[in-house]
Design a protein around this motif. Sequence first.
Motif, PDB file in Angstrom:
ATOM      1  N   PRO A  79       0.848  -1.344  -0.246  1.00  0.00           N
ATOM      2  CA  PRO A  79       0.004  -0.077   0.035  1.00  0.00           C
ATOM      3  C   PRO A  79       0.967   1.236   0.167  1.00  0.00           C
ATOM      4  CG  PRO A  79      -0.909  -1.765   1.470  1.00  0.00           C
ATOM      5  CD  PRO A  79       0.565  -2.115   1.049  1.00  0.00           C
ATOM      6  N   SER A  80       0.312   2.366  -0.692  1.00  0.00           N
ATOM      7  CA  SER A  80       1.018   3.741  -0.829  1.00  0.00           C
ATOM      8  C   SER A  80       0.212   4.581  -0.091  1.00  0.00           C
ATOM      9  CB  SER A  80       1.264   4.181  -2.256  1.00  0.00           C
ATOM     10  OG  SER A  80       0.363   4.397  -2.870  1.00  0.00           O
ATOM     11  N   LYS A  81      -1.180   4.336   0.262  1.00  0.00           N
ATOM     12  CA  LYS A  81      -2.113   5.406   0.820  1.00  0.00           C
ATOM     13  C   LYS A  81      -2.277   6.587   0.073  1.00  0.00           C
ATOM     14  CE  LYS A  81      -1.156   4.028   5.875  1.00  0.00           C
ATOM     15  NZ  LYS A  81      -0.565   4.176   6.839  1.00  0.00           N
ATOM     16  N   LYS A  82      -2.062   6.409  -1.336  1.00  0.00           N
ATOM     17  CA  LYS A  82      -2.334   7.400  -2.423  1.00  0.00           C
ATOM     18  C   LYS A  82      -3.408   7.074  -3.234  1.00  0.00           C
ATOM     19  CE  LYS A  82       2.635   8.916  -2.286  1.00  0.00           C
ATOM     20  NZ  LYS A  82       3.716   9.284  -3.024  1.00  0.00           N
ATOM     21  N   ASP A  83      -4.651   6.506  -2.474  1.00  0.00           N
ATOM     22  CA  ASP A  83      -5.801   6.287  -3.427  1.00  0.00           C
ATOM     23  C   ASP A  83      -6.242   7.709  -4.160  1.00  0.00           C
ATOM     24  OD1 ASP A  83      -5.617   5.149  -0.954  1.00  0.00           O
ATOM     25  OD2 ASP A  83      -7.245   3.738  -1.718  1.00  0.00           O
ATOM     26  N   ALA A  84      -6.561   7.658  -5.309  1.00  0.00           N
ATOM     27  CA  ALA A  84      -6.946   8.943  -6.064  1.00  0.00           C
ATOM     28  C   ALA A  84      -7.472   8.546  -7.414  1.00  0.00           C
ATOM     29  CB  ALA A  84      -5.730   9.827  -6.324  1.00  0.00           C
ATOM     30  N   ILE A  85      -8.288   9.641  -7.888  1.00  0.00           N
ATOM     31  CA  ILE A  85      -8.861   9.519  -9.374  1.00  0.00           C
ATOM     32  C   ILE A  85      -8.625  10.879  -9.916  1.00  0.00           C
ATOM     33  CG2 ILE A  85     -10.681   9.461 -10.691  1.00  0.00           C
ATOM     34  CD1 ILE A  85     -12.139   7.688  -8.535  1.00  0.00           C
ATOM     35  N   TYR A  86      -7.910  10.788 -10.781  1.00  0.00           N
ATOM     36  CA  TYR A  86      -7.387  12.227 -11.540  1.00  0.00           C
ATOM     37  C   TYR A  86      -8.082  12.426 -12.886  1.00  0.00           C
ATOM     38  CZ  TYR A  86      -3.337  11.803  -8.483  1.00  0.00           C
ATOM     39  OH  TYR A  86      -2.508  11.671  -7.522  1.00  0.00           O
ATOM     40  N   THR A  87      -8.274  13.635 -13.347  1.00  0.00           N
ATOM     41  CA  THR A  87      -8.793  14.025 -14.798  1.00  0.00           C
ATOM     42  C   THR A  87      -7.482  14.361 -15.422  1.00  0.00           C
ATOM     43  OG1 THR A  87      -9.644  16.070 -13.877  1.00  0.00           O
ATOM     44  CG2 THR A  87     -11.006  14.237 -13.939  1.00  0.00           C
ATOM     45  N   ILE A  88      -7.797  14.288 -16.779  1.00  0.00           N
ATOM     46  CA  ILE A  88      -6.736  15.058 -17.661  1.00  0.00           C
ATOM     47  C   ILE A  88      -7.123  16.001 -18.433  1.00  0.00           C
ATOM     48  CG2 ILE A  88      -4.924  14.582 -19.624  1.00  0.00           C
ATOM     49  CD1 ILE A  88      -4.137  12.857 -16.945  1.00  0.00           C
ATOM     50  N   THR A  89      -6.653  17.201 -18.216  1.00  0.00           N
ATOM     51  CA  THR A  89      -7.258  18.470 -18.853  1.00  0.00           C
ATOM     52  C   THR A  89      -6.898  18.685 -20.471  1.00  0.00           C
ATOM     53  OG1 THR A  89      -5.416  20.032 -18.474  1.00  0.00           O
ATOM     54  CG2 THR A  89      -6.766  19.568 -16.780  1.00  0.00           C
ATOM     55  N   LYS A  90      -7.456  19.533 -20.866  1.00  0.00           N
ATOM     56  CA  LYS A  90      -7.184  19.622 -22.513  1.00  0.00           C
ATOM     57  C   LYS A  90      -5.821  20.221 -22.746  1.00  0.00           C
ATOM     58  CE  LYS A  90     -11.410  19.059 -24.046  1.00  0.00           C
ATOM     59  NZ  LYS A  90     -11.827  17.886 -24.758  1.00  0.00           N
ATOM     60  N   LYS A  91      -5.225  20.568 -21.857  1.00  0.00           N
ATOM     61  CA  LYS A  91      -3.796  21.198 -21.891  1.00  0.00           C
ATOM     62  C   LYS A  91      -2.902  20.270 -21.336  1.00  0.00           C
ATOM     63  CE  LYS A  91      -5.106  25.916 -20.823  1.00  0.00           C
ATOM     64  NZ  LYS A  91      -4.829  27.105 -20.028  1.00  0.00           N
ATOM     65  N   ASN A  92      -3.114  19.014 -21.499  1.00  0.00           N
ATOM     66  CA  ASN A  92      -2.232  17.980 -20.821  1.00  0.00           C
ATOM     67  C   ASN A  92      -1.590  18.047 -19.442  1.00  0.00           C
ATOM     68  OD1 ASN A  92      -2.708  16.065 -22.974  1.00  0.00           O
ATOM     69  ND2 ASN A  92      -1.001  16.907 -24.232  1.00  0.00           N
ATOM     70  N   THR A  93      -2.574  18.439 -18.475  1.00  0.00           N
ATOM     71  CA  THR A  93      -2.192  18.360 -17.400  1.00  0.00           C
ATOM     72  C   THR A  93      -3.106  17.579 -16.546  1.00  0.00           C
ATOM     73  OG1 THR A  93      -3.295  20.357 -16.824  1.00  0.00           O
ATOM     74  CG2 THR A  93      -1.069  20.498 -17.498  1.00  0.00           C
ATOM     75  N   ALA A  94      -2.723  16.781 -15.274  1.00  0.00           N
ATOM     76  CA  ALA A  94      -3.495  15.905 -14.572  1.00  0.00           C
ATOM     77  C   ALA A  94      -4.012  16.987 -13.085  1.00  0.00           C
ATOM     78  CB  ALA A  94      -2.652  14.969 -13.885  1.00  0.00           C
ATOM     79  N   LYS A  95      -5.221  16.538 -13.033  1.00  0.00           N
ATOM     80  CA  LYS A  95      -5.834  17.206 -11.780  1.00  0.00           C
ATOM     81  C   LYS A  95      -6.517  16.465 -10.901  1.00  0.00           C
ATOM     82  CE  LYS A  95      -9.523  20.720 -10.889  1.00  0.00           C
ATOM     83  NZ  LYS A  95     -10.443  21.669 -11.659  1.00  0.00           N
ATOM     84  N   ALA A  96      -6.106  16.262  -9.485  1.00  0.00           N
ATOM     85  CA  ALA A  96      -6.801  15.401  -8.739  1.00  0.00           C
ATOM     86  C   ALA A  96      -8.247  15.550  -8.742  1.00  0.00           C
ATOM     87  CB  ALA A  96      -6.390  15.360  -7.503  1.00  0.00           C
ATOM     88  N   LEU A  97      -9.408  14.755  -8.859  1.00  0.00           N
ATOM     89  CA  LEU A  97     -10.600  14.979  -8.940  1.00  0.00           C
ATOM     90  C   LEU A  97     -10.958  14.286  -7.242  1.00  0.00           C
ATOM     91  CD1 LEU A  97     -13.506  15.382 -10.163  1.00  0.00           C
ATOM     92  CD2 LEU A  97     -13.500  12.943 -10.634  1.00  0.00           C
ATOM     93  N   ILE A  98     -10.458  13.408  -6.983  1.00  0.00           N
ATOM     94  CA  ILE A  98     -10.864  13.142  -5.326  1.00  0.00           C
ATOM     95  C   ILE A  98      -9.556  12.277  -4.799  1.00  0.00           C
ATOM     96  CG2 ILE A  98     -12.293  11.087  -6.093  1.00  0.00           C
ATOM     97  CD1 ILE A  98     -13.828  11.326  -3.547  1.00  0.00           C
ATOM     98  N   LYS A  99      -9.293  12.245  -3.718  1.00  0.00           N
ATOM     99  CA  LYS A  99      -8.109  11.448  -3.218  1.00  0.00           C
ATOM    100  C   LYS A  99      -8.638  11.020  -1.577  1.00  0.00           C
ATOM    101  CE  LYS A  99      -3.990  13.559  -5.085  1.00  0.00           C
ATOM    102  NZ  LYS A  99      -2.588  14.427  -4.347  1.00  0.00           N
ATOM    103  N   GLY A 100      -8.071   9.932  -1.187  1.00  0.00           N
ATOM    104  CA  GLY A 100      -8.398   9.242   0.042  1.00  0.00           C
ATOM    105  C   GLY A 100      -8.331   7.900   0.054  1.00  0.00           C
ATOM    106  N   GLU A 101      -8.023   7.582   1.313  1.00  0.00           N
ATOM    107  CA  GLU A 101      -8.159   6.176   1.476  1.00  0.00           C
ATOM    108  C   GLU A 101      -9.774   5.530   1.592  1.00  0.00           C
ATOM    109  OE1 GLU A 101      -5.558   4.122   4.313  1.00  0.00           O
ATOM    110  OE2 GLU A 101      -4.617   6.324   4.851  1.00  0.00           O
ATOM    111  N   GLU A 102     -10.580   6.204   1.577  1.00  0.00           N
ATOM    112  CA  GLU A 102     -12.124   5.755   1.554  1.00  0.00           C
ATOM    113  C   GLU A 102     -12.328   5.474   0.172  1.00  0.00           C
ATOM    114  OE1 GLU A 102     -12.154  10.288   0.443  1.00  0.00           O
ATOM    115  OE2 GLU A 102     -11.047   9.064   2.064  1.00  0.00           O
TER     116      GLU A 102
END
Length: 240
Positions: A79-102
């Motif tokens: 485990p890394s305790k980095k549960d997350a879902i990201y979105t990729i923007t039109k400018k090719n950057t990553a943005k965290a949509l939601i994070k957390g062990e839940e």
Amino acid sequence: DGASKEVELNAPKGLGIADGKLYVTDIDVVRVFDLASGKSVANIKVKGASFLNDISVAADGTIYVSDTRLKAGKTGLEPSKKDAIYTITKKNTAKALIKGEELKNPNGLLADDKGVWVVGWGGSVYHVSKEGKKEESTQAPGQMLDGVLQTPDGQILVSSWETSTVYAGKPDGTLSPLFADLKSPADIGFDSKRSLVLVPQFLENTLQIYTLPTAPAEAAAEPSTQTAASDKPAEEKPAK
């Protein structure tokens, strides 16, 4: 080809197509290739990521990426305790949509017009809104969930390593066995032209191909007799 000098691929997993480009998760980077030529066009570093896994593209072009909270340890993945879902923007950057062990080890993703459905390694199935809010949630009959897809009639199919089964049902309801006796069923795919469900058996190096029953949730959970080795095309045969 990762062996090519022009291409860097270390552990490619999730694949998604958007706006003529192929997006590939690769540990902590999303690599972008021109779909027509195969040429690399971008490498999107996802800050803080440790095990980028699946990709799903919504109808509006939104690209969702899961981080399953794993990292390389002394005895394997831990485990890394980095549960997350990201979105990729039109400018090719990553943005965290939601994070957390839940999020419980988010793995397979299924985007819709309101956000994204998520299946977790811990056995949970839930929805995350476009605003990053965790919503409807249910528990699958098995844990170690990997793949998820939606059929034309609105049902979802989910694969479980723990029970060696692919389940079918409504996203916010009960999931019932559809295909059983599948060792390490990974990210599943669907051939809409032929109504075929494609189930890679990760540790077996084989691909099982099933005809989707008319009423998936009511079908008997018997495995198909058809097995396709990774270097052999398979005949199309209906599941029993």
